[in-house]
Design a protein around this motif. Structure first.
Motif, PDB file in Angstrom:
ATOM      1  N   ILE A 128       0.828  -1.211   0.000  1.00 33.03           N
ATOM      2  CA  ILE A 128       0.000   0.000   0.000  1.00 33.03           C
ATOM      3  C   ILE A 128       0.857   1.255   0.000  1.00 33.03           C
ATOM      4  O   ILE A 128       0.593   2.220  -0.731  1.00 33.03           O
ATOM      5  CB  ILE A 128      -0.985  -0.049   1.186  1.00 33.03           C
ATOM      6  N   THR A 129       1.930   1.253   0.768  1.00 29.07           N
ATOM      7  CA  THR A 129       2.771   2.443   0.871  1.00 29.07           C
ATOM      8  C   THR A 129       3.540   2.694  -0.418  1.00 29.07           C
ATOM      9  O   THR A 129       3.758   3.850  -0.798  1.00 29.07           O
ATOM     10  CB  THR A 129       3.717   2.327   2.078  1.00 29.07           C
ATOM     11  N   THR A 130       3.933   1.657  -1.127  1.00 27.29           N
ATOM     12  CA  THR A 130       4.605   1.846  -2.413  1.00 27.29           C
ATOM     13  C   THR A 130       3.676   2.551  -3.394  1.00 27.29           C
ATOM     14  O   THR A 130       4.108   3.416  -4.158  1.00 27.29           O
ATOM     15  CB  THR A 130       5.083   0.501  -2.992  1.00 27.29           C
ATOM     16  N   TYR A 131       2.407   2.203  -3.359  1.00 29.28           N
ATOM     17  CA  TYR A 131       1.432   2.910  -4.194  1.00 29.28           C
ATOM     18  C   TYR A 131       1.371   4.385  -3.798  1.00 29.28           C
ATOM     19  O   TYR A 131       1.312   5.266  -4.657  1.00 29.28           O
ATOM     20  CB  TYR A 131       0.049   2.252  -4.088  1.00 29.28           C
ATOM     21  N   LEU A 132       1.424   4.666  -2.485  1.00 30.24           N
ATOM     22  CA  LEU A 132       1.408   6.057  -2.029  1.00 30.24           C
ATOM     23  C   LEU A 132       2.634   6.820  -2.526  1.00 30.24           C
ATOM     24  O   LEU A 132       2.550   8.017  -2.817  1.00 30.24           O
ATOM     25  CB  LEU A 132       1.322   6.120  -0.501  1.00 30.24           C
ATOM     26  N   VAL A 133       3.779   6.139  -2.624  1.00 25.88           N
ATOM     27  CA  VAL A 133       4.981   6.777  -3.183  1.00 25.88           C
ATOM     28  C   VAL A 133       4.752   7.074  -4.658  1.00 25.88           C
ATOM     29  O   VAL A 133       5.053   8.169  -5.141  1.00 25.88           O
ATOM     30  CB  VAL A 133       6.238   5.893  -3.018  1.00 25.88           C
ATOM     31  N   ALA A 134       4.212   6.100  -5.384  1.00 28.81           N
ATOM     32  CA  ALA A 134       4.015   6.250  -6.825  1.00 28.81           C
ATOM     33  C   ALA A 134       3.103   7.425  -7.161  1.00 28.81           C
ATOM     34  O   ALA A 134       3.318   8.108  -8.162  1.00 28.81           O
ATOM     35  CB  ALA A 134       3.473   4.959  -7.433  1.00 28.81           C
ATOM     36  N   ILE A 135       2.101   7.670  -6.307  1.00 30.66           N
ATOM     37  CA  ILE A 135       1.196   8.801  -6.571  1.00 30.66           C
ATOM     38  C   ILE A 135       1.600  10.037  -5.757  1.00 30.66           C
ATOM     39  O   ILE A 135       0.867  11.010  -5.708  1.00 30.66           O
ATOM     40  CB  ILE A 135      -0.284   8.424  -6.337  1.00 30.66           C
ATOM     41  N   LYS A 136       2.757   9.961  -5.141  1.00 30.78           N
ATOM     42  CA  LYS A 136       3.375  11.072  -4.404  1.00 30.78           C
ATOM     43  C   LYS A 136       2.519  11.611  -3.260  1.00 30.78           C
ATOM     44  O   LYS A 136       2.223  12.802  -3.180  1.00 30.78           O
ATOM     45  CB  LYS A 136       3.784  12.196  -5.346  1.00 30.78           C
ATOM     46  N   VAL A 137       2.172  10.730  -2.332  1.00 33.13           N
ATOM     47  CA  VAL A 137       1.482  11.136  -1.113  1.00 33.13           C
ATOM     48  C   VAL A 137       2.537  11.417  -0.050  1.00 33.13           C
ATOM     49  O   VAL A 137       3.356  10.551   0.263  1.00 33.13           O
ATOM     50  CB  VAL A 137       0.499  10.045  -0.631  1.00 33.13           C
ATOM     51  N   LEU A 138       2.521  12.608   0.495  1.00 29.48           N
ATOM     52  CA  LEU A 138       3.511  13.054   1.476  1.00 29.48           C
ATOM     53  C   LEU A 138       3.684  12.072   2.627  1.00 29.48           C
ATOM     54  O   LEU A 138       4.804  11.735   3.014  1.00 29.48           O
ATOM     55  CB  LEU A 138       3.101  14.431   2.022  1.00 29.48           C
ATOM     56  N   GLU A 139       2.584  11.576   3.171  1.00 31.72           N
ATOM     57  CA  GLU A 139       2.639  10.749   4.377  1.00 31.72           C
ATOM     58  C   GLU A 139       3.218   9.360   4.149  1.00 31.72           C
ATOM     59  O   GLU A 139       3.402   8.598   5.097  1.00 31.72           O
ATOM     60  CB  GLU A 139       1.243  10.631   5.003  1.00 31.72           C
ATOM     61  N   ASN A 140       3.540   9.017   2.913  1.00 32.13           N
ATOM     62  CA  ASN A 140       4.127   7.705   2.658  1.00 32.13           C
ATOM     63  C   ASN A 140       5.344   7.477   3.535  1.00 32.13           C
ATOM     64  O   ASN A 140       5.586   6.378   3.997  1.00 32.13           O
ATOM     65  CB  ASN A 140       4.486   7.526   1.174  1.00 32.13           C
ATOM     66  N   TRP A 141       6.103   8.522   3.796  1.00 31.44           N
ATOM     67  CA  TRP A 141       7.324   8.409   4.594  1.00 31.44           C
ATOM     68  C   TRP A 141       7.020   7.996   6.030  1.00 31.44           C
ATOM     69  O   TRP A 141       7.790   7.253   6.644  1.00 31.44           O
ATOM     70  CB  TRP A 141       8.100   9.723   4.568  1.00 31.44           C
ATOM     71  N   LEU A 142       5.914   8.443   6.584  1.00 30.62           N
ATOM     72  CA  LEU A 142       5.543   8.064   7.941  1.00 30.62           C
ATOM     73  C   LEU A 142       5.186   6.579   8.011  1.00 30.62           C
ATOM     74  O   LEU A 142       5.554   5.889   8.964  1.00 30.62           O
ATOM     75  CB  LEU A 142       4.379   8.928   8.434  1.00 30.62           C
ATOM     76  N   TYR A 143       4.488   6.098   6.994  1.00 33.66           N
ATOM     77  CA  TYR A 143       4.196   4.665   6.925  1.00 33.66           C
ATOM     78  C   TYR A 143       5.493   3.865   6.832  1.00 33.66           C
ATOM     79  O   TYR A 143       5.639   2.829   7.474  1.00 33.66           O
ATOM     80  CB  TYR A 143       3.306   4.350   5.722  1.00 33.66           C
ATOM     81  N   TRP A 144       6.434   4.358   6.024  1.00 29.56           N
ATOM     82  CA  TRP A 144       7.695   3.629   5.853  1.00 29.56           C
ATOM     83  C   TRP A 144       8.466   3.508   7.153  1.00 29.56           C
ATOM     84  O   TRP A 144       9.137   2.494   7.388  1.00 29.56           O
ATOM     85  CB  TRP A 144       8.569   4.274   4.783  1.00 29.56           C
ATOM     86  N   ILE A 145       8.405   4.510   7.989  1.00 33.32           N
ATOM     87  CA  ILE A 145       9.124   4.423   9.275  1.00 33.32           C
ATOM     88  C   ILE A 145       8.649   3.203  10.058  1.00 33.32           C
ATOM     89  O   ILE A 145       9.455   2.402  10.546  1.00 33.32           O
ATOM     90  CB  ILE A 145       8.959   5.727  10.085  1.00 33.32           C
ATOM     91  N   VAL A 146       7.342   3.037  10.166  1.00 35.16           N
ATOM     92  CA  VAL A 146       6.777   1.906  10.904  1.00 35.16           C
ATOM     93  C   VAL A 146       7.113   0.586  10.208  1.00 35.16           C
ATOM     94  O   VAL A 146       7.554  -0.382  10.841  1.00 35.16           O
ATOM     95  CB  VAL A 146       5.248   2.067  11.059  1.00 35.16           C
ATOM     96  N   ILE A 147       6.928   0.532   8.908  1.00 32.69           N
ATOM     97  CA  ILE A 147       7.189  -0.696   8.148  1.00 32.69           C
ATOM     98  C   ILE A 147       8.665  -1.080   8.227  1.00 32.69           C
ATOM     99  O   ILE A 147       9.008  -2.252   8.402  1.00 32.69           O
ATOM    100  CB  ILE A 147       6.743  -0.525   6.686  1.00 32.69           C
ATOM    101  N   ASP A 148       9.548  -0.104   8.103  1.00 30.18           N
ATOM    102  CA  ASP A 148      10.989  -0.388   8.139  1.00 30.18           C
ATOM    103  C   ASP A 148      11.432  -0.886   9.509  1.00 30.18           C
ATOM    104  O   ASP A 148      12.275  -1.791   9.604  1.00 30.18           O
ATOM    105  CB  ASP A 148      11.793   0.841   7.724  1.00 30.18           C
ATOM    106  N   LEU A 149      10.875  -0.341  10.566  1.00 30.70           N
ATOM    107  CA  LEU A 149      11.205  -0.832  11.910  1.00 30.70           C
ATOM    108  C   LEU A 149      10.753  -2.286  12.075  1.00 30.70           C
ATOM    109  O   LEU A 149      11.494  -3.127  12.609  1.00 30.70           O
ATOM    110  CB  LEU A 149      10.569   0.054  12.983  1.00 30.70           C
TER     111      LEU A 149
END
Length: 192
Positions: A128-149
């Motif tokens: 889901i977050t990769t899709y948010l990156v592809a459509i350039k949603v700012l908050e994608n980075w916040l999701y990535w923090i949780v997913i990466d941890l």
């Protein structure tokens, strides 16, 4: 150095290049993503991380889609950064939770997958977050923090230490990515 170790190092290098270029909104990030993903697909399959392997197939498709999205703005302009509202984020989080529980249970009952729920969470969150990156949603980075941890724990349990290090760096870069994109978002809106 074993073949697996060499592939892991190369996947990490290309993955890092992807993230740095994505932070800078550089279109070449999607090429780096495609290469890194191809290498991680092999690595995760060998480690019996079934959902992570499936995720890599999705990433290959999304690398092509992301490249296309970032170059298909109005009148040849690159896509601009957007933001989502609280109800949209609540829907996203609920969707990730339901998908995680469903696939985690299925994997636990039907496969020899290790850590089926954590593997499912990182996979569905990343899809889901990769899709948010592809459509350039700012908050994608916040999701990535949780997913990466969470991914760091998953990979540590599989003794993929170089990948654990990469995802630790990803956490730091996700914080920087959010800050950078937020500045671009504010500038873009001020100029509109």
């Amino acid at each position: 150095m074993s073949t697996a170790a060499l592939i892991e190092w190369l996947a990490v290098a290309f993955g890092l290049a992807y993230l740095i270029l994505a932070m800078r909104e550089h279109i070449a990030c999607w090429i780096m993503a495609f290469i890194s993903t191809s290498l991680f697909l092999w690595l995760f399959w060998e480690a019996k991380l079934i959902m992570e392997s499936a995720l890599q197939v999705y990433y290959l498709i999304m690398a092509v889609y992301g490249y296309w999205q970032w170059t298909s703005g109005e009148q040849g302009q690159q896509r601009t950064i957007q933001t989502l509202g609280p109800s949209q984020h609540a829907f996203i989080v609920a969707g990730i939770a339901v998908l995680t529980l469903g696939s985690g249970y299925w994997l636990e009952q039907n496969t020899d997958a290790v850590q089926p729920y954590l593997d499912s969470f990182t996979t569905w969150g990343a899809i889901i977050t990769t899709y948010l990156v592809a459509i350039k949603v700012l908050e994608n980075w916040l999701y990535w923090i949780v997913i990466d941890l969470a991914s760091m724990q998953l990979y540590a349990n599989s003794e993929l230490w170089v990948t654990v290090g990469l995802f630790g760096l990803y956490v730091v870069l996700a914080v920087l990515g959010y800050w950078t994109w937020r500045q671009h978002f504010q500038t873009q809106n001020a100029n509109s």
